[in-house]
Structures are given as C-alpha cells and as structure tokens.
Enzyme design. Structure first.
Site, PDB file in Angstrom:
ATOM      1  N   CYS A 187       1.252  -0.790   0.023  1.00  0.00           N
ATOM      2  CA  CYS A 187       0.284   0.256  -0.176  1.00  0.00           C
ATOM      3  C   CYS A 187       0.703   1.173   0.580  1.00  0.00           C
ATOM      4  O   CYS A 187       0.778   2.125  -0.588  1.00  0.00           O
ATOM      5  CB  CYS A 187      -1.215  -0.110   1.517  1.00  0.00           C
ATOM      6  SG  CYS A 187      -0.585  -0.707   2.619  1.00  0.00           S
ATOM      7  N   ASP A 189      -7.649   4.971  -2.231  1.00  0.00           N
ATOM      8  CA  ASP A 189      -7.296   3.259  -1.102  1.00  0.00           C
ATOM      9  C   ASP A 189      -6.727   2.671  -2.801  1.00  0.00           C
ATOM     10  O   ASP A 189      -6.843   1.945  -2.683  1.00  0.00           O
ATOM     11  CB  ASP A 189      -8.650   2.584  -0.469  1.00  0.00           C
ATOM     12  CG  ASP A 189      -8.261   1.787   0.438  1.00  0.00           C
ATOM     13  OD1 ASP A 189      -7.394   1.393   0.590  1.00  0.00           O
ATOM     14  OD2 ASP A 189      -8.987   1.178   1.651  1.00  0.00           O
ATOM     15  N   HIS A 231      -2.199   0.319   7.983  1.00  0.00           N
ATOM     16  CA  HIS A 231      -2.430   0.876   6.057  1.00  0.00           C
ATOM     17  C   HIS A 231      -2.095   2.068   6.307  1.00  0.00           C
ATOM     18  O   HIS A 231      -1.817   2.692   6.849  1.00  0.00           O
ATOM     19  CB  HIS A 231      -3.847   0.355   6.200  1.00  0.00           C
ATOM     20  CG  HIS A 231      -4.094   0.481   4.654  1.00  0.00           C
ATOM     21  ND1 HIS A 231      -3.951   0.114   3.679  1.00  0.00           N
ATOM     22  CD2 HIS A 231      -5.853   0.873   4.168  1.00  0.00           C
ATOM     23  CE1 HIS A 231      -4.694  -0.074   2.659  1.00  0.00           C
ATOM     24  NE2 HIS A 231      -5.996   0.538   2.813  1.00  0.00           N
TER      25      HIS A 231
END
Length: 497
Positions: A278, A431, A410
């Site tokens: 991520c 995202d 995250h």
C-alpha cells in the site's frame, strides 16, 4: 481418641500421634529388646538379630511400665513402646508387637493380607499403619542427614529450574512473535515483488483461474517491466478526478464546497504486492499528480514514468545512502529491494526530500474529538486545500498535490475534501486496496453518486489511535535539501495537538 500403634499410649488428635512417634520412637539407639545388645541401624536388622539370637518365645508375663529404679538398673527397654520388663521383655515384645516382628510374607494364621515395608521389610496387616511407618522412615532419614539443609537446597534448585524454564518459554515466545512480525512486515527473507507475483500466478493456474499461456505472457511482461524499472500500468485507473469534478458541478445538492487535487491516478495492489504494497502504491498516486504539475518538472526530470515497486525500493535505498533517516534505514538493515517490507510516512518523506520536493510530516498522535475521532486532522486538510483557493466556486480543482495518509497497518491517499452545507467535513480517499473494477464505476457519466461511498470518509469513520500525513508544499533548493538531510539524522514531525 487415637492411640499410638507402637506403644498404645492414648492421644487426642492425629498430629499428636505423629509428634509422639517422633519423640518416643525415633533417634533411639537400636538394641535387642530381649537382651539389650546393640544392633545395626534399621528395623530390619533389629528384627533379624532378635530372631537369630532368641528363636523361641519366652514365657508370657504381665506387662508393666518401667519404673525409675529399672532405669537406674540399666535394664533394656522395649524399642517400640518404651516399656521395660526385664527378663519378661522377650515375652512382652512378642505378645505386644509380634506382628511388627513377623517375617516378610508370613501368614497371620487367619488369612489376613500382610504388607511389607519397602525400606526395612517389616510386615503389617494394616496398610495405613504401614504408610505411617514409612513416613517415620522418611522423617528419620531427613533428620539424620541434615534434612532441613537438603530441603532448602532442593527448594532453591527447583526454583532455579522453574525460573530457567520460564525464561526459556519467554524467549521462545519472543522469537515466535519476532518471526511473526518479520513475516507480517515482509522482513523474513521470503522474497519480494517478483517472487510473490510468480507464486500467486502459479496458484491461479493450479486453481484453474489462469491458463498456462497467460501465465507465461504475464511473466514475460512482468520481467520486462522490472528490467526497465517501470510500472506495467495494469492496476491504474485514470480520469477519476475529472469525473468527480463533473459530478460535483452537476449533482450533489448537499455539498457547499469541494476541493480536489489535480490529475491523480489510482493504483491498486497486484498479485506481486498484495498485503504489503500500500505504501508504494500511494507513492505512485502522489507521483502521478506531481508529474502533471510543471512546478516539479526539475525535481522529476529523471523520473518521467511511474516506477515499479522494486524500483521505488531502490530509490528509497538511494535516499538512505545520501544520508536521509539513518535510524529508519537501520530498521530495514539498509535494504528494501527484494523484500516485502512495509513502508510508512518516514520512508515517503525521505524519498520525496531526496528528490528535492519540499514536504513535512504531521503527526496526529492522539484523538482530538469524542469517541476517538480526529476532527483536527480534517480541519488541517481543509486549510491545506482551501488556502489560496477561497473563491466562490463550488468545485475547486486545485494545484495542491494529494496527501499521503498513514495509520497502523495501512495507508491511503487524500485527493480532496468536501464541506457540507451543515459545515460537516468529508475526506475523499484513494485506497490501494480498492480494485480497478470498483474505481471505474466512478467514470460512468450516469453515476448517481453511490460509488462515492468508496471515497468518502467522515470524521466518525477515522478512529485509529494515530494518523500521520506527508504533505507536499513546493520544491527545495540544494541548500535546503542538504539542511533537511542533516536534520533527518533524528527525524521529527509536527505534532497535533
């Protein structure tokens, strides 16, 4: 009322019986009860000596308690009950304590079971008496061998062994937890993007979800992109910001103002970085906007295409070699390339600063609102976007780059913020975990706004304990870049509150 089974003395509680045995019958010099001759230690030796020297029982006589004159005369006393009977002692012992002197395995004549002492071969007809008799052996041994000292040493040894065992178990748990964290954060030397990509494709083939020819084609494409250090673009979705501008201009009556970053492409995780990529994907989103902003052309003249994840790892290693964030570099053993290591705000800051891009880390280290919310985070982002963009237009497509947003486990990219007519604020987030199929729904002309749920995050939606952002604000001169490199020896952030 209890009685001593050795001498018949009446005693009240069981503890008194045990105390009487120890005082009256332990520690005495073993002597033959019939002639007073000294015997070797132990009841077994005493029994054998008595039977060998006096094979026939004497005439029975009346029992009597030994009187003080008898003690003065030095007559032998009964070793079991302390009573002396002079010449009648042999008859007294056989009549009163015959069962205790019986040979091992002897029969009582009435079919009763005999129990043998494992320490001295004494036989008894009552198992409870035998257990108490063995207890006396153990107590006698303890006293005779300095038992108190040995008990203390044994207790200390047992405690030491228990401590060692606990330390060993704790060390084992710590090693297991450390390995678990290494696996979680990609530091277990299990390979990086390339190895995971190939492994996951092989799994897809085994499950029948991918044909072998597709496997080989995608493998060849992946190897080519890695060789050139560029992203293959297969996880990219472009045009979302433009679609949002049109939507807000024509629809959504409850929005008073909305500010958006310009030209941000969305990148989502692939087979090669699923579960850990991520941070790298968010950097690709930041870079996609910077590449379309002429202010950053000089900083990015060597980076005209979106780099692949292994290339980004190499770029961060280059920043470390320049001297940025040595403490953070040591956390990764100065190596990211070929690993599945997670990166965060510090690595993004070091990479952007090494490219000459001015940025800062803001640490919202604790909630500032009710129910664990972070309204100060929303207010800061509103000021970031609305500064220099305070016109009357409902939709403002600003030149502000997107913001890197990090929390535990995250990270996402802030691409804009809404201000409702009731003054409520709502962040718009890209995202990396959202697949391109979902992001492409935002591109449809007839969108009714339901797809915006993928992007919208209100104050009540962000309740992590801590958030960090990396915000970009211009370019650095060579002197400023050198100064920030020196300052990053101990990397700090602005804390709010």
């Amino acid at each position: 009322m209890l009685a001593c089974d050795l001498c018949g003395q009446a005693l009240a509680p069981e503890a008194a019986v045990r105390r009487h045995r120890r005082r009256a019958h332990l520690g005495r010099q073993p002597r033959c009860p019939l002639c007073g001759a000294a015997a070797a230690p132990g009841c077994d030796e005493l029994r054998r000596r008595t039977e060998a020297a006096h094979p026939q029982p004497g005439p029975p006589g009346a029992r009597r308690r030994r009187s003080p004159p008898d003690l003065a005369e030095g007559l032998p006393e009964c070793p079991f009950c302390g009573e002396a009977a002079g010449r009648e002692l042999e008859a007294h012992v056989r009549a009163r304590h015959g069962l205790l002197l019986g040979a091992p395995g002897a029969d009582t004549g009435n079919g009763e079971q005999l129990y043998e002492c494992p320490m001295c071969s004494l036989t008894c007809t009552n198992i409870q008496i035998l257990e108490e008799h063995v207890d006396l052996h153990l107590e006698e041994h303890s006293f005779s061998e300095g038992g108190n000292i040995r008990d203390l040493e044994l207790a200390q040894w047992l405690q030491t062994e228990e401590d060692k065992q606990q330390r060993s178990e704790e060390e084992k748990r710590e090693r297991e937890e450390f390995k678990k964290l290494q696996r979680q954060y990609g530091l277990d030397n299990s390979g990086g993007y390339k190895q995971q990509f190939l492994k996951n494709m092989e799994r897809e083939v085994d499950r029948g979800r991918m044909q072998p020819f597709e496997y080989h084609k995608r493998k060849a494409d992946m190897m080519e992109c890695l060789a050139f250090g560029i992203d293959d673009g297969k996880t990219k979705t472009s045009g979302v910001i433009e679609a949002l501008c049109k939507y807000y201009q024509n629809e959504n009556k409850d929005v008073r103002h909305v500010w958006l970053s310009t030209g941000v492409d969305h990148f989502h995780s692939s087979l090669g970085d699923r579960g850990w990529g991520c941070g790298y994907r968010n950097f690709q989103m930041l870079l996609s906007s910077l590449l379309q902003n002429s202010l950053y052309n000089d900083c990015l003249r060597d980076t005209t295409l979106i780099p692949s994840i292994p290339k980004i790892q190499s770029m961060i290693e280059d920043a470390w070699r320049e001297g940025f964030d040595p403490h953070g570099a040591s956390h990764f053993n100065n190596r990211l390339h070929g690993s599945k290591a997670w990166i965060g705000a510090c690595e993004i800051y070091s990479l952007l600063t090494s490219l000459g891009i001015k940025c800062q880390i803001i640490d919202f280290h604790k909630p500032t609102g009710p129910m664990g919310t972070h309204p100060r985070l929303f207010e800061w982002i509103l000021r970031y976007y609305s500064t220099d963009n305070e016109g009357g237009a409902k939709v403002a497509c600003t030149s502000k780059p997107p913001i890197y947003l990090q929390h535990q486990g995250h990270s996402r990219t802030v691409v804009g913020i809404e201000e409702k007519k009731n003054k409520t604020l709502c962040l718009l987030l890209f995202d990396p975990g959202c697949p391109s199929q979902e992001m492409q729904k935002l591109l449809k002309q007839n969108s009714d706004g339901t797809s915006l749920k993928l992007l919208r995050k209100f104050v009540g939606s962000l309740k992590e304990k801590q958030y960090q952002i990396v915000a970009i604000d211009g370019v650095l001169s060579l002197e400023e870049k050198a100064a920030r490199c020196r300052d990053s020896q101990v990397l700090t952030s602005e804390k709010i509150p």
